[in-house]
Scaffold this motif. Structure first.
Motif, short mmCIF file in Angstrom:
data_model
loop_
_atom_site.label_atom_id
_atom_site.label_comp_id
_atom_site.label_asym_id
_atom_site.label_seq_id
_atom_site.Cartn_x
_atom_site.Cartn_y
_atom_site.Cartn_z
N LYS A 119 0.79 -1.24 0.00
CA LYS A 119 0.00 0.00 0.00
C LYS A 119 0.82 1.30 0.00
O LYS A 119 0.24 2.38 0.02
CB LYS A 119 -0.98 0.05 1.19
CG LYS A 119 -2.06 -1.03 1.15
CD LYS A 119 -3.04 -0.80 0.01
CE LYS A 119 -4.09 -1.91 -0.08
NZ LYS A 119 -4.91 -1.82 -1.29
N GLN B 77 2.62 2.62 -2.41
CA GLN B 77 2.37 3.33 -3.67
C GLN B 77 1.04 4.09 -3.61
O GLN B 77 0.95 5.26 -3.98
CB GLN B 77 2.35 2.33 -4.84
CG GLN B 77 2.18 2.97 -6.22
CD GLN B 77 3.41 3.74 -6.69
OE1 GLN B 77 4.53 3.27 -6.56
NE2 GLN B 77 3.20 4.95 -7.21
N ASP B 78 0.00 3.41 -3.07
CA ASP B 78 -1.33 4.04 -2.97
C ASP B 78 -1.29 5.25 -2.05
O ASP B 78 -1.86 6.30 -2.35
CB ASP B 78 -2.36 3.04 -2.43
CG ASP B 78 -2.60 1.89 -3.38
OD1 ASP B 78 -3.42 1.02 -3.07
OD2 ASP B 78 -1.96 1.86 -4.45
N ILE B 79 -0.61 5.09 -0.91
CA ILE B 79 -0.52 6.19 0.06
C ILE B 79 0.23 7.37 -0.57
O ILE B 79 -0.18 8.53 -0.44
CB ILE B 79 0.18 5.72 1.36
CG1 ILE B 79 -0.73 4.74 2.11
CG2 ILE B 79 0.53 6.89 2.27
CD1 ILE B 79 -0.10 4.05 3.30
N TYR B 80 1.30 7.06 -1.31
CA TYR B 80 2.09 8.11 -1.96
C TYR B 80 1.21 8.89 -2.95
O TYR B 80 1.20 10.12 -2.96
CB TYR B 80 3.27 7.48 -2.70
CG TYR B 80 3.99 8.44 -3.62
CD1 TYR B 80 3.76 8.43 -5.00
CD2 TYR B 80 4.89 9.38 -3.12
CE1 TYR B 80 4.39 9.34 -5.84
CE2 TYR B 80 5.52 10.29 -3.95
CZ TYR B 80 5.27 10.26 -5.31
OH TYR B 80 5.89 11.17 -6.14
N GLU B 81 0.44 8.18 -3.77
CA GLU B 81 -0.39 8.85 -4.78
C GLU B 81 -1.47 9.73 -4.13
O GLU B 81 -1.74 10.84 -4.59
CB GLU B 81 -1.04 7.80 -5.70
CG GLU B 81 -0.06 7.27 -6.73
CD GLU B 81 -0.51 5.98 -7.39
OE1 GLU B 81 0.33 5.34 -8.05
OE2 GLU B 81 -1.70 5.61 -7.25
N ILE B 82 -2.06 9.25 -3.05
CA ILE B 82 -3.09 10.03 -2.33
C ILE B 82 -2.49 11.35 -1.85
O ILE B 82 -3.07 12.43 -2.03
CB ILE B 82 -3.64 9.21 -1.14
CG1 ILE B 82 -4.56 8.09 -1.64
CG2 ILE B 82 -4.40 10.11 -0.15
CD1 ILE B 82 -4.92 7.06 -0.59
N GLN C 132 -10.13 8.64 2.36
CA GLN C 132 -9.26 7.59 1.81
C GLN C 132 -8.46 6.86 2.89
O GLN C 132 -7.49 6.17 2.60
CB GLN C 132 -8.30 8.22 0.77
CG GLN C 132 -9.05 8.75 -0.45
CD GLN C 132 -8.18 9.63 -1.33
OE1 GLN C 132 -7.53 10.56 -0.87
NE2 GLN C 132 -8.15 9.34 -2.61
N VAL D 75 -7.11 3.01 3.08
CA VAL D 75 -5.79 2.54 2.62
C VAL D 75 -4.85 2.43 3.83
O VAL D 75 -4.07 1.48 3.95
CB VAL D 75 -5.19 3.51 1.56
CG1 VAL D 75 -3.80 3.08 1.16
CG2 VAL D 75 -6.09 3.56 0.35
#
Length: 861
Positions: free
Chosen positions: A144, A146-151, A182, A185
């Motif tokens: 996760k 990558q997802d946290i970075y994009e958010i 969000q 995540v």
């Protein structure tokens, strides 16, 4: 060991020097950028405690250090002087808070980038003949990220231009609200955090290349920093997302403090803060109890896994206890009474080593004392009292009343809520020490019982040794409880801050669609619970779907909310073992297959449309939909456009058309309830399936010939629900709009003779169809109440269910009687209940006698 979020703070930026009262850190980051979690004691778990309360956060203090090395966004101009400064200070403070947060957000994004940097080359080698790590290991360690970075990159890119091109009308609440929405995540990241660290550590030990990578990750310095890069370990960086949610929550707290209540951002920030705080609470409760090590004199490491307030039945009376579950022992304590200003301490009542703890089955617990259950009407009475006091507090505040009067009311409210907390639980939770004594707790929800049982059974899978604590060891352990506890306040609403969400009041419509994920066929059903007055109450139950792995219920329920903030769904396997079924009424013998809880977000549910969701529980997924109707909207009386039916049509029109004295629908529903529902537990209180009620409504409206066949096949709660719906949808209440003010005045009379005279005169003043129908219903409800020992429905319960339905004025008439939408137990509602209760408690009233008698004196109504 101190919780990780309480670490010493690094050098501070100029913002902190200006405003030392900000209670959040720009990040735990120093000039070198290499702040790491402190080493944990050997043997303790590495999962950190997440601090959710702003009051416990590190205070930033102006320490006069060189601010150039810290986070230093461009300083704003001076704050102005005098009146100008006062007027603009709130908005300037907003800018300062946001500037500091933006700077720390930049650092956080750089840290996430540094963490992601080795991921691609590691993935590239994973498919070669000489992989550094397997794909599975990479997936676990970097889960996760990558997802946290994009958010956060998206959030930063949207917020940055707003802060740089600042003006006083700028809005950014929607950005924080989106960020909060969000947080799922982060939940996934936190769930995986411990295993990610363990995997990284194992990989470091077995692979020198990975060890080199994980010991020195390069983090870019902030734009204005002299240092271009700093070296940080992977362990330190993996901790950053956990720390970040707390920081964001604290920033929201400060932003709200400096945002005017009429600013468009205010409700959005309030919502974001509520979501974030709920998230942190759920993380602390479910995922990460404060596992801080406590060392006994023998040097063993003992950690707190779970704690909370439970009601214990001790020597025949109910006592509130604070129960602590450690890795090897369950300890039951109470808070000692201490003098003002003295440090509070716990007093240990008893403890059971987990190696000696067993759960007796219902049949083994025959000797346990019979639980004295407080009658429902007493609990409802207390709810009314609490709501009346709440109304008084609100009035005092609105009128800027004396703080002493408000404090006195709050004290009274706490006493009443405490009584409710102590007396409402009725579900037994028995614990037995295999060396002798048994203990009995009472819980309000099977959900809690299951949580405690599962937590204890999980620990019992380890190789545990029996032991006896010396008095010194017990003293040390009990002494540590105060410092370690994760639940601080008794769960009553008077403990809440004024700005906390009051919860939802009205009706929640829930459709339980289906479930999947069961490994073998079973007889399955779901129950729904919502919180009310500080504790959870079971509100609805689906039918049992027999012998299946994929039940399809598709059942709709209408649940009354009383300041509720959470919905729980429990999935059970039905027990048909006859030997277990004749136990104490409150003993639930069915097996919980899964359970889950969701926050009732007003924004998400307060729409006219259905909101679909899935709740995951122990590998089982339950699909459901919900929508919310405020109490005012749900009780609107709107006449039916189709006057040929019975719903929404005047009672006089229906009886004239049918040539009957009592509408056919009322007679048939009552007959069916008396035939097979009069002993049903919670009849008229438990909601029937909404789709069944709508089907019955359609059949009665169409005057279908198949009504009787349909009634005999239909679930009895749906028939009871149809009768309630008929009275609720009358274009004017059964006891009429015209007489409503007089009923309110009559019930308030204190002289019994005057009250009797007035209340009988009011009945006599009703139109004949209304009066005859009311007396018919009255006698039926009395017969239901006669079965109270079986159906648990007292006269008071029935008055609570039917009072507002039979009396609440229609829309046009209620303008003068408007109360707060949230005030479910308003004075009006309480009076409506009291009117019906008066007639229910009255000796039999005959229509002919009533009409024959004349008043001693007459009054115009």
């Amino acid at each position: 060991m101190e919780p990780l979020s309480h670490r010493g703070l690094p050098r501070l930026s100029w913002i902190d020097t200006l405003y030392s009262n900000f209670n959040y850190g720009a990040d735990d980051y120093d000039a070198e950028g290499n702040e790491e979690p402190k080493a944990l004691p050997e043997g303790s778990e590495t999962m950190p405690y997440i601090d959710e309360s702003p009051t416990m956060s590190p205070q930033l203090s102006a320490r006069g250090q060189d601010s150039g090395d810290g986070v230093s966004p461009t300083p704003t101009d001076g704050l102005g002087t005098g009146g100008e400064r006062d007027a603009g200070k709130g908005l300037e403070m907003r800018k300062l808070v946001l500037s500091g947060f933006l700077a720390s957000e930049e650092i956080y994004i750089n840290q996430l980038e540094a963490l992601l940097l080795p991921m691609k080359p590691l993935k590239a080698t994973a498919t070669t003949s000489q992989p550094v790590l397997t794909l599975q290991q990479i997936e676990t360690i970097f889960y996760k990220i990558q997802d946290i970075y994009e958010i956060h990159k998206e959030f930063y890119d949207s917020l940055c231009p707003k802060v740089q091109q600042w003006d006083s009308n700028i809005t950014m609440g929607h950005l924080f609200q989106k960020l909060a929405s969000q947080l799922g995540v982060y939940k996934a990241f936190v769930d995986n955090y411990k295993i990610a660290l363990e995997t990284a550590e194992k990989c470091s030990q077995s692979n020198y290349q990975f060890q080199k990578i994980s010991e020195e990750l390069k983090v870019k310095g902030p734009k204005d920093s002299k240092e271009s890069h700093t070296s940080v370990t992977m362990e330190a960086l993996l901790y950053k997302p956990i720390d970040r949610v707390t920081r964001s929550t604290l920033v929201l707290h400060d932003l709200l403090k400096h945002t005017p209540a009429d600013h468009p951002d205010y409700p959005l920030l309030q919502d974001a803060l509520r979501i974030s705080q709920n998230f942190l609470s759920s993380i602390n409760e479910d995922i990460d109890p404060r596992r801080t090590a406590v060392t006994t004199p023998k040097g063993e490491t003992r950690q707190l896994i779970k704690d909370g307030f439970l009601v214990e039945l001790s020597e025949g009376s109910r006592k509130l206890r604070h129960v602590f579950l450690f890795t090897d022992v369950l300890l039951c304590a109470k808070l000692k009474k201490t003098a003002v200003g003295k440090h509070q301490q716990y007093d240990c009542k008893w403890y059971v080593p987990l190696a000696d703890l067993v759960f007796p089955s219902p049949e083994e617990s025959e000797h346990c004392p019979q639980v004295h259950v407080i009658p429902d009407h007493e609990l409802e009475d207390m709810k009314m009292k609490i709501s009346a006091i709440k109304s008084e507090v609100q009035k005092e505040k609105a009128n800027k009343g004396q703080s002493r009067a408000i404090e006195r009311l709050k004290k009274k409210m706490f006493e009443n809520e405490f009584w409710l907390l102590l007396n409402s639980p009725a579900i037994p939770f028995r614990i037995h020490n295999r060396n002798g004594k048994s203990y009995l707790f009472l819980l309000s929800s099977d959900y809690e019982r299951s949580e405690w049982r599962e937590a204890i059974q999980k620990l019992q899978k380890k190789d545990l040794q029996a032991f006896v604590l010396s008095s010194v060891e017990l003293q040390v352990l009990t002494g540590s409880c105060f410092k370690l506890r994760t639940v601080h306040n008794i769960p009553v609403t008077s403990n809440k801050d004024d700005d906390e969400s009051p919860g939802l009041y009205g009706f929640l419509h829930v459709i339980v669609h289906s479930a999947k994920g069961f490994k073998q066929s079973a007889n399955l059903y779901c129950t729904l619970e919502v919180d009310s007055f500080g504790y959870f109450v079971s509100k609805a139950k689906t039918r049992v779907f027999r012998d299946t792995t994929e039940p399809q219920w598709n059942e709709e329920f209408e649940i009354e909310l009383e300041g509720s903030q959470s919905l729980r769904i429990l999935c059970y396997e039905k027990c048909y073992d006859k030997t277990k079924l004749n136990k104490d009424n409150n003993e639930i013998v069915d097996k919980i297959m899964g359970k889950g809880q969701i926050q009732l977000d007003p924004q998400a549910v307060q729409t006219k449309n259905w909101h679909m969701d899935v709740i995951e529980m122990n590998g089982i997924k339950v699909e459901f939909s919900m929508k919310f109707t405020s109490r005012d909207m749900s009780l609107k009386r709107t006449p039916s456009k189709k006057q040929t039916g019975v719903f929404g049509v005047k009672i006089s029109v229906v009886t004239k058309r049918e040539r009957s004295k009592v509408p056919y629908i009322v007679r048939q529903c009552i007959e069916e309830v008396e035939k097979r529902g009069i002993e049903e537990v919670g009849i008229y209180r438990i909601s029937g399936v909404a789709t069944d009620i709508q089907a019955l409504k359609a059949v009665f409206d169409a005057n279908n010939k198949d009504i009787l066949v349909m009634l005999s096949d239909m679930d009895i709660n749906a028939i009871a629900g149809t009768l309630k719906l008929y009275f609720r949808e009358l274009p004017e209440p059964l006891l009429t709009d015209r007489l409503y003010p007089a009923f309110m005045e009559g019930i308030a009379l204190s002289d019994p003779a005057a009250k009797e005279n007035c209340m009988m005169h009011l009945l006599r003043s009703l139109p004949d169809p209304n009066l005859i129908t009311f007396l018919f219903l009255l006698e039926h409800l009395k017969r239901v109440a006669e079965k109270e020992p079986i159906n648990k429905m007292s006269l008071h319960n029935l008055a609570t269910v039917f009072g507002p339905t039979l009396l609440r004025p229609s829309e046009g008439e209620s303008k003068g009687h408007l109360t707060l939408a949230s005030d479910i137990w308003s004075h009006d509602v309480m009076a409506q209940v009291q009117v019906l209760l008066y007639y229910l408690q009255h000796p039999p009233i005959s229509f002919t006698e009533l009409k024959r008698n004349t008043l001693y004196f007459s009054t115009d109504v």
